[in-house]
Design an enzyme around this catalytic site. Structure first.
Site, PDB file in Angstrom:
ATOM      1  N   THR A 133      30.666  36.498  46.207  1.00  0.00           N
ATOM      2  CA  THR A 133      31.103  35.924  47.485  1.00  0.00           C
ATOM      3  C   THR A 133      31.020  36.957  48.601  1.00  0.00           C
ATOM      4  OG1 THR A 133      32.572  34.339  46.393  1.00  0.00           O
ATOM      5  CG2 THR A 133      33.026  34.818  48.702  1.00  0.00           C
ATOM      6  N   SER A 134      31.427  38.189  48.301  1.00  0.00           N
ATOM      7  CA  SER A 134      31.344  39.260  49.304  1.00  0.00           C
ATOM      8  C   SER A 134      29.908  39.451  49.772  1.00  0.00           C
ATOM      9  CB  SER A 134      31.885  40.566  48.711  1.00  0.00           C
ATOM     10  OG  SER A 134      33.243  40.446  48.378  1.00  0.00           O
TER      11      SER A 134
ATOM     12  N   HIS B 141      21.719  30.186  47.127  1.00  0.00           N
ATOM     13  CA  HIS B 141      22.643  30.875  46.218  1.00  0.00           C
ATOM     14  C   HIS B 141      23.492  29.857  45.471  1.00  0.00           C
ATOM     15  CE1 HIS B 141      26.449  30.319  48.565  1.00  0.00           C
ATOM     16  NE2 HIS B 141      25.594  30.156  49.558  1.00  0.00           N
TER      17      HIS B 141
ATOM     18  N   HIS C  31      25.730  29.221  41.266  1.00  0.00           N
ATOM     19  CA  HIS C  31      25.936  29.596  39.862  1.00  0.00           C
ATOM     20  C   HIS C  31      24.969  28.806  38.983  1.00  0.00           C
ATOM     21  CE1 HIS C  31      29.260  31.975  41.103  1.00  0.00           C
ATOM     22  NE2 HIS C  31      30.065  30.975  41.359  1.00  0.00           N
TER      23      HIS C  31
ATOM     24  N   SER D 147      38.589  39.792  35.418  1.00  0.00           N
ATOM     25  CA  SER D 147      38.678  39.230  36.759  1.00  0.00           C
ATOM     26  C   SER D 147      38.660  37.701  36.704  1.00  0.00           C
ATOM     27  CB  SER D 147      37.520  39.742  37.617  1.00  0.00           C
ATOM     28  OG  SER D 147      37.625  39.257  38.938  1.00  0.00           O
TER      29      SER D 147
END
Length: 355
Positions: free
Chosen positions: A86-87, A139, A141, A171
């Protein structure tokens, strides 16, 4: 409920329990309906946005214009969950207006990384022929998809980032329970479960089992069935092959700034200004998992006994070595700062000579 049991006759206690159960089922049903409604709304908004862009291109008279070679480019970032994706993606969003390209999120149902065959065909057709969205940065998954098998003339550029497999799992474990500071109010799938990762490991819980480590290999391996067979040696080797032959660059979470710097040097059409934005922007470390506690050495040692960890770690080390090799030939360090090397080749002895 304890006070109710003391004060109520047994028959009323049973009715109260039943009523409570019915109320909980009703709430769960309402939550599910809200999530479905939100999904429909998101899809409707996305379709509207696409129509607006296509109409704007038609009105501008650019719909049938042949794209310049520098614009006929598509990047696919098939992001692995919990790898700082995400960053990094937010940098692409921040730069798209300034650098004049489109960013599109590939939103798959229930975040399923494997597409059906018909969706694979649709996706390949969209990416390769959708001129209105070029240059484009996609982008999501999604597992690696080999465009060559669909007979396309020009394949997209793949990039990705991976992470130490145990750190990624830890995480993700806490993310499912506590979310992050990106959308803190969103209800997570395991919300309410206060068990720490160490407690999960000591009790042999399913959410921290070694099988949950098997993710980065299949994401790079792709859409073959063997890719998703946990512990497959073939999948590991295929993932390595794809990383070397199908990806322009694969970075690691632990060295994200270097990854961004090299992307800016290699693909300035998309990433001009990315390194500076990462260093100084407010969104550099936008998404942080809440309540995350580092695992003990005992928990780590237990996971490291697994053959699955050994394979995922082998893939991570392979990717890290390749990334560091590319970096060593692209940058130099001086006074603690990294600098990109200037062009180190030129052309000579050019024949035939011009009169």
């Amino acid at each position: 409920m304890g006070l109710l049991r003391i004060m109520m006759p047994p028959k009323f206690q049973l009715l109260a329990v039943l009523a409570f159960g019915v109320a909980m089922l009703f709430l769960e049903n309402q939550v599910q309906k809200l999530e479905e409604s939100r999904g429909k709304l998101e899809r409707a908004i996305a379709r509207h946005e696409v129509r607006e862009i296509e109409q704007r291109h038609t009105m501008d008279g650019t719909k049938d214009v042949v794209l310049d070679e520098s614009d006929d480019v598509v990047i696919i970032y098939n992001r692995v969950p919990k790898t700082a994706s995400t960053s990094f993606t937010n940098i692409a969003y921040d730069l798209c207006g300034k650098n004049k390209y489109h960013v599109l999120h590939i939103n798959t149902t229930k975040n399923n990384p494997v597409m059906s065959l018909q969706d694979q065909v649709r996706f390949v057709k969209n990416v390769t022929s959708w001129k209105e969205m070029k240059p484009g940065f996609y982008h999501g998954h999604v597992a690696f998809l080999d465009f060559a098998k669909f007979g396309v003339k020009k394949k997209p550029i793949y990039i990705n980032v991976i992470r130490d497999p145990i750190e990624r799992l830890v995480s993700y474990y806490y993310f499912l329970r506590f979310g992050d500071d990106y959308r803190p109010g969103l209800r997570r799938r395991k919300q309410g479960d206060k068990k720490t990762f160490d407690e999960c490991v000591s009790s042999a819980g399913s959410d921290c089992a070694a099988e949950k480590l098997w993710l980065q290999i299949p994401f790079f391996c792709g859409h073959n069935s063997e890719c998703w067979n946990v512990g497959s040696r073939w999948a590991l080797e295929q993932a390595k092959y794809n990383l070397i032959n199908e990806y322009l660059l694969v970075g690691v979470t632990e060295e994200l700034e270097d990854f961004i710097m090299m992307l800016e040097a290699a693909l300035p059409r998309f990433f001009r200004g990315a390194a500076e934005l990462y260093r100084t922007g407010k969104k550099s470390h936008l998404r942080k998992t809440s309540e995350k506690k580092p695992p003990t050495k005992e928990s780590i040692a237990k996971l490291q006994q697994s053959d699955i960890w050994k394979m995922e770690n082998e893939f991570y080390e392979f990717a890290l070595e390749q990334f560091q090799f590319i970096r060593a030939h692209a940058v130099r360090e001086k006074d603690g700062e990294l600098y990109l090397l200037a062009q180190n080749f030129f052309y000579e002895k050019i024949y035939p000579k011009m009169n």
